[in-house]
Design an enzyme around this catalytic site. Structure first.
Site, PDB file in Angstrom:
ATOM      1  N   PRO A  10       6.323 -10.370  -1.827  1.00  0.00           N
ATOM      2  CA  PRO A  10       6.298 -11.061  -3.103  1.00  0.00           C
ATOM      3  C   PRO A  10       5.195 -10.608  -4.046  1.00  0.00           C
ATOM      4  O   PRO A  10       4.060 -10.363  -3.627  1.00  0.00           O
ATOM      5  CB  PRO A  10       6.097 -12.539  -2.717  1.00  0.00           C
ATOM      6  CG  PRO A  10       5.620 -12.517  -1.322  1.00  0.00           C
ATOM      7  CD  PRO A  10       6.189 -11.282  -0.690  1.00  0.00           C
ATOM      8  N   ASN A  11       5.578 -10.488  -5.294  1.00  0.00           N
ATOM      9  CA  ASN A  11       4.696 -10.180  -6.430  1.00  0.00           C
ATOM     10  C   ASN A  11       4.274  -8.719  -6.497  1.00  0.00           C
ATOM     11  O   ASN A  11       3.654  -8.312  -7.482  1.00  0.00           O
ATOM     12  CB  ASN A  11       3.463 -11.100  -6.441  1.00  0.00           C
ATOM     13  CG  ASN A  11       3.845 -12.545  -6.639  1.00  0.00           C
ATOM     14  OD1 ASN A  11       4.570 -12.857  -7.572  1.00  0.00           O
ATOM     15  ND2 ASN A  11       3.414 -13.422  -5.750  1.00  0.00           N
ATOM     16  N   ARG A  18      -0.123  -6.485 -14.078  1.00  0.00           N
ATOM     17  CA  ARG A  18      -1.059  -7.611 -14.144  1.00  0.00           C
ATOM     18  C   ARG A  18      -2.230  -7.329 -13.191  1.00  0.00           C
ATOM     19  O   ARG A  18      -2.084  -6.590 -12.231  1.00  0.00           O
ATOM     20  CB  ARG A  18      -0.402  -8.913 -13.654  1.00  0.00           C
ATOM     21  CG  ARG A  18       0.839  -9.333 -14.391  1.00  0.00           C
ATOM     22  CD  ARG A  18       0.518 -10.354 -15.478  1.00  0.00           C
ATOM     23  NE  ARG A  18       1.722 -10.918 -16.051  1.00  0.00           N
ATOM     24  CZ  ARG A  18       2.525 -10.279 -16.904  1.00  0.00           C
ATOM     25  NH1 ARG A  18       2.257  -9.039 -17.268  1.00  0.00           N
ATOM     26  NH2 ARG A  18       3.598 -10.872 -17.403  1.00  0.00           N
ATOM     27  N   TYR A  23      -5.608  -4.862  -8.263  1.00  0.00           N
ATOM     28  CA  TYR A  23      -4.547  -4.096  -7.592  1.00  0.00           C
ATOM     29  C   TYR A  23      -4.282  -2.719  -8.207  1.00  0.00           C
ATOM     30  O   TYR A  23      -3.365  -2.026  -7.761  1.00  0.00           O
ATOM     31  CB  TYR A  23      -3.249  -4.917  -7.588  1.00  0.00           C
ATOM     32  CG  TYR A  23      -3.367  -6.192  -6.772  1.00  0.00           C
ATOM     33  CD1 TYR A  23      -3.558  -6.136  -5.394  1.00  0.00           C
ATOM     34  CD2 TYR A  23      -3.305  -7.439  -7.374  1.00  0.00           C
ATOM     35  CE1 TYR A  23      -3.680  -7.292  -4.639  1.00  0.00           C
ATOM     36  CE2 TYR A  23      -3.418  -8.604  -6.625  1.00  0.00           C
ATOM     37  CZ  TYR A  23      -3.605  -8.526  -5.264  1.00  0.00           C
ATOM     38  OH  TYR A  23      -3.719  -9.657  -4.514  1.00  0.00           O
ATOM     39  N   ASN A  74       4.032  -4.090   3.390  1.00  0.00           N
ATOM     40  CA  ASN A  74       3.012  -4.891   2.728  1.00  0.00           C
ATOM     41  C   ASN A  74       3.677  -6.240   2.471  1.00  0.00           C
ATOM     42  O   ASN A  74       4.457  -6.382   1.530  1.00  0.00           O
ATOM     43  CB  ASN A  74       2.556  -4.264   1.411  1.00  0.00           C
ATOM     44  CG  ASN A  74       1.456  -5.097   0.779  1.00  0.00           C
ATOM     45  OD1 ASN A  74       1.232  -6.247   1.159  1.00  0.00           O
ATOM     46  ND2 ASN A  74       0.757  -4.531  -0.190  1.00  0.00           N
ATOM     47  N   ALA A  77       1.656 -12.165   0.142  1.00  0.00           N
ATOM     48  CA  ALA A  77       1.084 -13.433   0.598  1.00  0.00           C
ATOM     49  C   ALA A  77       1.747 -13.957   1.875  1.00  0.00           C
ATOM     50  O   ALA A  77       1.151 -14.769   2.591  1.00  0.00           O
ATOM     51  CB  ALA A  77       1.186 -14.476  -0.510  1.00  0.00           C
ATOM     52  N   GLU A  98       1.310  -2.889   9.300  1.00  0.00           N
ATOM     53  CA  GLU A  98       1.000  -3.809   8.198  1.00  0.00           C
ATOM     54  C   GLU A  98       0.020  -3.106   7.267  1.00  0.00           C
ATOM     55  O   GLU A  98      -0.951  -2.498   7.729  1.00  0.00           O
ATOM     56  CB  GLU A  98       0.357  -5.071   8.798  1.00  0.00           C
ATOM     57  CG  GLU A  98      -0.102  -6.083   7.774  1.00  0.00           C
ATOM     58  CD  GLU A  98      -0.846  -7.248   8.433  1.00  0.00           C
ATOM     59  OE1 GLU A  98      -0.598  -7.572   9.626  1.00  0.00           O
ATOM     60  OE2 GLU A  98      -1.702  -7.837   7.740  1.00  0.00           O
ATOM     61  N   HIS A 100      -2.135  -3.224   3.329  1.00  0.00           N
ATOM     62  CA  HIS A 100      -2.562  -3.971   2.144  1.00  0.00           C
ATOM     63  C   HIS A 100      -3.341  -3.071   1.207  1.00  0.00           C
ATOM     64  O   HIS A 100      -4.155  -2.253   1.658  1.00  0.00           O
ATOM     65  CB  HIS A 100      -3.472  -5.142   2.542  1.00  0.00           C
ATOM     66  CG  HIS A 100      -2.795  -6.098   3.462  1.00  0.00           C
ATOM     67  ND1 HIS A 100      -1.873  -7.019   3.024  1.00  0.00           N
ATOM     68  CD2 HIS A 100      -2.869  -6.251   4.811  1.00  0.00           C
ATOM     69  CE1 HIS A 100      -1.422  -7.702   4.063  1.00  0.00           C
ATOM     70  NE2 HIS A 100      -1.997  -7.253   5.153  1.00  0.00           N
ATOM     71  N   ARG A 107     -12.024 -10.863   0.834  1.00  0.00           N
ATOM     72  CA  ARG A 107     -11.554 -11.711  -0.264  1.00  0.00           C
ATOM     73  C   ARG A 107     -11.671 -13.193   0.119  1.00  0.00           C
ATOM     74  O   ARG A 107     -12.534 -13.561   0.897  1.00  0.00           O
ATOM     75  CB  ARG A 107     -10.123 -11.301  -0.628  1.00  0.00           C
ATOM     76  CG  ARG A 107     -10.046  -9.834  -1.095  1.00  0.00           C
ATOM     77  CD  ARG A 107      -8.666  -9.454  -1.544  1.00  0.00           C
ATOM     78  NE  ARG A 107      -8.260 -10.259  -2.705  1.00  0.00           N
ATOM     79  CZ  ARG A 107      -7.010 -10.287  -3.177  1.00  0.00           C
ATOM     80  NH1 ARG A 107      -6.073  -9.559  -2.603  1.00  0.00           N
ATOM     81  NH2 ARG A 107      -6.715 -11.036  -4.226  1.00  0.00           N
TER      82      ARG A 107
HETATM   83  O1  CA2 Z   1      -3.778  -6.497  -0.799  1.00  0.00           O
HETATM   84  C1  CA2 Z   1      -2.561  -6.607  -0.655  1.00  0.00           C
HETATM   85  O2  CA2 Z   1      -1.809  -5.633  -0.625  1.00  0.00           O
HETATM   86  C2  CA2 Z   1      -1.928  -8.002  -0.552  1.00  0.00           C
HETATM   87  O3  CA2 Z   1      -0.865  -7.942   0.386  1.00  0.00           O
HETATM   88  C3  CA2 Z   1      -1.415  -8.319  -1.935  1.00  0.00           C
HETATM   89  C4  CA2 Z   1      -0.834  -9.734  -2.054  1.00  0.00           C
HETATM   90  C5  CA2 Z   1      -1.833 -10.764  -1.523  1.00  0.00           C
HETATM   91  O4  CA2 Z   1      -1.236 -12.053  -1.530  1.00  0.00           O
HETATM   92  C6  CA2 Z   1      -2.305 -10.445  -0.130  1.00  0.00           C
HETATM   93  O5  CA2 Z   1      -3.261 -11.400   0.248  1.00  0.00           O
HETATM   94  C7  CA2 Z   1      -2.927  -9.051  -0.072  1.00  0.00           C
HETATM   95  C8  CA2 Z   1      -0.543 -10.072  -3.502  1.00  0.00           C
HETATM   96  C9  CA2 Z   1       0.308  -9.097  -4.204  1.00  0.00           C
HETATM   97  C10 CA2 Z   1       0.356  -9.524  -5.630  1.00  0.00           C
HETATM   98  O6  CA2 Z   1       0.371  -8.393  -6.434  1.00  0.00           O
HETATM   99  C11 CA2 Z   1       0.134  -8.590  -7.737  1.00  0.00           C
HETATM  100  C12 CA2 Z   1       0.049  -7.459  -8.493  1.00  0.00           C
HETATM  101  C13 CA2 Z   1      -0.200  -7.577  -9.824  1.00  0.00           C
HETATM  102  C14 CA2 Z   1      -0.361  -8.814 -10.407  1.00  0.00           C
HETATM  103  C15 CA2 Z   1      -0.274  -9.954  -9.641  1.00  0.00           C
HETATM  104  C16 CA2 Z   1      -0.010  -9.851  -8.290  1.00  0.00           C
END
Ligand code: CA2
Length: 148
Positions: A10-11, A18, A23, A74, A77, A98, A100, A107
């Site tokens: 997700p996301n 964003r 990221y 990946n 969340a 896995e 990230h 974090r």
């Molecule tokens: O660090 C990572 O790759 C995560 O898997 C990214 C997830 C986060 O919930 C994990 O704790 C760590 C979030 C991905 C959200 O990506 C976004 C990218 C741009 C704007 C908003 C969110």
């Protein structure tokens, strides 16, 4: 030919659009394109799927059982609470890495725990886009040493 499935949760479709300070500025499509080249250079067939839905990710993991040799995921969340994805990974008995973008251990406290790591062959975190390449390389090395 080795076949690998890349899954993004997700996301991650928002990458590059964003929160670039967390990221990075590259889109998921940019990263996937480079991973496809990386894979092709190694004679690896890479397929990819992104979903914001836990059930779709579970279904993709189930489908992978018959179609690929391993998975790079990946989980976004879902990393931190999806027992459904954990059970799917255990259930298919494929090697899963896995990965990230961020160092989840540096974090917020709630990101430090992964409910998935224990059923994966390894974890790569904290190297931004490079995490995916390290994860894919490590999975290929794992497969070369522990064939089916
Ligand atoms: O660090 C990572 O790759 C995560 O898997 C990214 C997830 C986060 O919930 C994990 O704790 C760590 C979030 C991905 C959200 O990506 C976004 C990218 C741009 C704007 C908003 C969110």
């Amino acid at each position: 030919m080795t076949r690998i499935l890349l899954l993004n949760g997700p996301n991650l479709n928002l990458l590059g659009l964003r929160e670039p300070e967390v990221y990075g500025r590259e889109t998921l499509a940019d990263i996937v394109n480079d991973l496809l080249s990386f894979a092709a250079e190694r004679d690896v067939e890479l397929s990819d799927f992104q979903s914001n839905s836990e059930g779709e990710l579970v279904t993709a993991i189930h489908g992978a059982r018959e179609t690929v040799d391993g998975i790079v995921i990946n989980p976004g969340a879902y990393t931190h609470y999806s027992i459904a994805i954990r059970d799917a990974i255990s259930g298919v008995a494929l090697p899963v890495v896995e990965t990230h973008l961020s160092n989840i251990h540096a974090r917020e406290p709630f990101r430090k725990e992964s409910v998935l790591s224990a059923v994966c062959v390894g974890v790569v975190a904290g190297f931004g886009r490079h995490s995916y390449f390290v994860a894919l390389d490590a999975l290929l090395r794992h497969l070369a040493h522990e064939p089916k």
